[in-house]
Design a protein around this motif. Structure first.
Motif, PDB file in Angstrom:
ATOM      1  N   UNK A  16      15.017  17.329  14.375  1.00 42.47           N
ATOM      2  CA  UNK A  16      14.220  16.163  14.742  1.00 42.47           C
ATOM      3  C   UNK A  16      13.868  15.342  13.505  1.00 42.47           C
ATOM      4  N   UNK A  17      13.467  16.027  12.429  1.00 38.68           N
ATOM      5  CA  UNK A  17      13.090  15.333  11.197  1.00 38.68           C
ATOM      6  C   UNK A  17      14.314  14.662  10.573  1.00 38.68           C
ATOM      7  N   UNK A  18      15.450  15.324  10.588  1.00 38.58           N
ATOM      8  CA  UNK A  18      16.672  14.712  10.041  1.00 38.58           C
ATOM      9  C   UNK A  18      17.046  13.455  10.822  1.00 38.58           C
ATOM     10  N   UNK A  19      16.965  13.545  12.139  1.00 39.66           N
ATOM     11  CA  UNK A  19      17.278  12.369  12.950  1.00 39.66           C
ATOM     12  C   UNK A  19      16.305  11.234  12.622  1.00 39.66           C
ATOM     13  N   UNK A  20      15.028  11.570  12.500  1.00 43.14           N
ATOM     14  CA  UNK A  20      14.023  10.565  12.146  1.00 43.14           C
ATOM     15  C   UNK A  20      14.300   9.985  10.761  1.00 43.14           C
ATOM     16  N   UNK A  21      14.763  10.817   9.822  1.00 46.95           N
ATOM     17  CA  UNK A  21      15.083  10.351   8.474  1.00 46.95           C
ATOM     18  C   UNK A  21      16.217   9.324   8.513  1.00 46.95           C
ATOM     19  N   UNK A  54      18.635  14.589   0.571  1.00 44.92           N
ATOM     20  CA  UNK A  54      19.384  13.873   1.602  1.00 44.92           C
ATOM     21  C   UNK A  54      19.037  12.392   1.580  1.00 44.92           C
ATOM     22  N   UNK A  55      17.759  12.077   1.466  1.00 45.05           N
ATOM     23  CA  UNK A  55      17.328  10.674   1.419  1.00 45.05           C
ATOM     24  C   UNK A  55      17.885   9.969   0.192  1.00 45.05           C
ATOM     25  N   UNK A  56      17.967  10.673  -0.929  1.00 46.12           N
ATOM     26  CA  UNK A  56      18.541  10.082  -2.143  1.00 46.12           C
ATOM     27  C   UNK A  56      20.008   9.724  -1.924  1.00 46.12           C
ATOM     28  N   UNK A  57      20.732  10.620  -1.281  1.00 45.06           N
ATOM     29  CA  UNK A  57      22.139  10.333  -1.011  1.00 45.06           C
ATOM     30  C   UNK A  57      22.298   9.179  -0.023  1.00 45.06           C
ATOM     31  N   UNK A  58      21.343   9.037   0.890  1.00 46.68           N
ATOM     32  CA  UNK A  58      21.399   7.929   1.848  1.00 46.68           C
ATOM     33  C   UNK A  58      21.015   6.592   1.205  1.00 46.68           C
ATOM     34  N   UNK A  59      20.054   6.616   0.284  1.00 43.81           N
ATOM     35  CA  UNK A  59      19.538   5.362  -0.287  1.00 43.81           C
ATOM     36  C   UNK A  59      20.135   5.019  -1.642  1.00 43.81           C
ATOM     37  N   UNK A  60      20.489   6.033  -2.411  1.00 43.74           N
ATOM     38  CA  UNK A  60      21.020   5.797  -3.746  1.00 43.74           C
ATOM     39  C   UNK A  60      19.941   5.540  -4.786  1.00 43.74           C
ATOM     40  N   UNK A  61      18.684   5.699  -4.433  1.00 42.86           N
ATOM     41  CA  UNK A  61      17.589   5.443  -5.353  1.00 42.86           C
ATOM     42  C   UNK A  61      16.522   6.514  -5.167  1.00 42.86           C
ATOM     43  N   UNK A  62      16.118   7.147  -6.264  1.00 43.26           N
ATOM     44  CA  UNK A  62      15.164   8.250  -6.195  1.00 43.26           C
ATOM     45  C   UNK A  62      13.828   7.824  -5.600  1.00 43.26           C
ATOM     46  N   UNK A  63      13.310   6.698  -6.037  1.00 40.47           N
ATOM     47  CA  UNK A  63      11.999   6.261  -5.560  1.00 40.47           C
ATOM     48  C   UNK A  63      12.044   5.842  -4.086  1.00 40.47           C
ATOM     49  N   UNK A 117      11.184   7.013   1.624  1.00 43.70           N
ATOM     50  CA  UNK A 117      11.816   7.238   2.923  1.00 43.70           C
ATOM     51  C   UNK A 117      11.342   8.554   3.537  1.00 43.70           C
ATOM     52  N   UNK A 118      11.289   9.609   2.745  1.00 45.47           N
ATOM     53  CA  UNK A 118      10.839  10.907   3.259  1.00 45.47           C
ATOM     54  C   UNK A 118       9.370  10.834   3.665  1.00 45.47           C
ATOM     55  N   UNK A 119       8.542  10.214   2.840  1.00 43.99           N
ATOM     56  CA  UNK A 119       7.127  10.093   3.179  1.00 43.99           C
ATOM     57  C   UNK A 119       6.926   9.294   4.458  1.00 43.99           C
ATOM     58  N   UNK A 120       7.629   8.190   4.586  1.00 43.00           N
ATOM     59  CA  UNK A 120       7.527   7.367   5.796  1.00 43.00           C
ATOM     60  C   UNK A 120       7.976   8.155   7.016  1.00 43.00           C
ATOM     61  N   UNK A 121       9.081   8.872   6.864  1.00 46.37           N
ATOM     62  CA  UNK A 121       9.604   9.673   7.966  1.00 46.37           C
ATOM     63  C   UNK A 121       8.601  10.743   8.389  1.00 46.37           C
ATOM     64  N   UNK A 122       8.056  11.459   7.424  1.00 51.47           N
ATOM     65  CA  UNK A 122       7.101  12.517   7.753  1.00 51.47           C
ATOM     66  C   UNK A 122       5.826  11.950   8.378  1.00 51.47           C
ATOM     67  N   UNK A 123       5.425  10.768   7.933  1.00 52.42           N
ATOM     68  CA  UNK A 123       4.247  10.127   8.544  1.00 52.42           C
ATOM     69  C   UNK A 123       4.522   9.762  10.000  1.00 52.42           C
ATOM     70  N   UNK A 124       5.758   9.382  10.298  1.00 53.30           N
ATOM     71  CA  UNK A 124       6.117   9.045  11.683  1.00 53.30           C
ATOM     72  C   UNK A 124       6.276  10.288  12.544  1.00 53.30           C
ATOM     73  N   UNK A 125       6.716  11.379  11.945  1.00 63.05           N
ATOM     74  CA  UNK A 125       6.943  12.628  12.683  1.00 63.05           C
ATOM     75  C   UNK A 125       5.628  13.354  12.966  1.00 63.05           C
TER      76      UNK A 125
END
Length: 187
Positions: free
Chosen positions: A68-73, A31-40, A45-53
């Motif tokens: 909740x995690x999707x909204x945070x993502x 999902x994050x790849x589709x939102x950002x267009x870049x694998x890295x 983005x996922x790591x940052x999101x999970x750290x915030x959650x």
């Protein structure tokens, strides 16, 4: 006799969080790849999101954790997008944003998503989030509205505008972005 490390237990919020991350990592990264267009950037983005959650994990109900995690993502991506836009305004030239070839260890099938990612890149941030959640993640309009914190009508109008733009930009030779058999919602 050895004492057992309390962090090594198979129960409790930390273990639940670890199991959630292990089970949902691939989907969240996709999902994050589709939102950002870049694998890295997607992995970051996922790591940052999970750290915030993580600090809030103990308060989440298991049935609402993924939402909740999707909204945070999505919200973390918005923040990332704003910071990136400001950075681009500060630099004399825009950094190279071409996709990096994937070795198959991450999202998987990145080459297959390359055309989709290029198509999604033309959409404004909000429309891109709606299309990704609605048609790529297969959430209902109500679920997308809940994740994005907007009305169902907003989801439908953003999806309609996004699909119209994608059809216009793709031209007649390109396939439509919606999966086969999936009807376009009426407003």
């Amino acid at each position: 006799m050895q004492s057992r490390d309390p962090r090594a237990t198979d129960s409790g919020p930390d273990a639940e969080f670890s199991r959630f991350v292990a089970a949902r990592w691939r989907s969240l990264t996709h999902t994050a790849y589709l939102l950002t267009g870049d694998f890295h950037e997607a992995e970051d983005l996922v790591q940052t999101t999970l750290a915030r959650v993580y600090p809030h994990w103990r308060r989440l109900r298991p049935e609402s954790a993924e939402q909740y995690v999707r909204r945070a993502l999505v919200n973390t991506n918005r923040s990332r997008h704003r910071r990136r836009r400001i950075a681009h305004l500060l630099f004399a030239s825009v950094p190279d944003t071409r996709p990096v070839p994937d070795d198959g260890a991450g999202v998987g099938g990145v080459e297959g998503n390359d055309a989709l990612t290029r198509m999604l890149a033309v959409l404004p941030e909000r429309q891109r989030a709606v299309v990704v959640l609605r048609y790529c993640e297969d959430l209902s309009a109500e679920e997308v509205a809940d994740v994005l914190g907007c009305s169902v009508g907003t989801v439908k109008s953003q999806a309609s505008r996004a699909l119209a733009k994608l059809r216009t930009d793709a031209g007649p030779a390109q396939p439509h972005p919606r999966p086969p058999g999936r009807p376009v919602e009426a407003r």
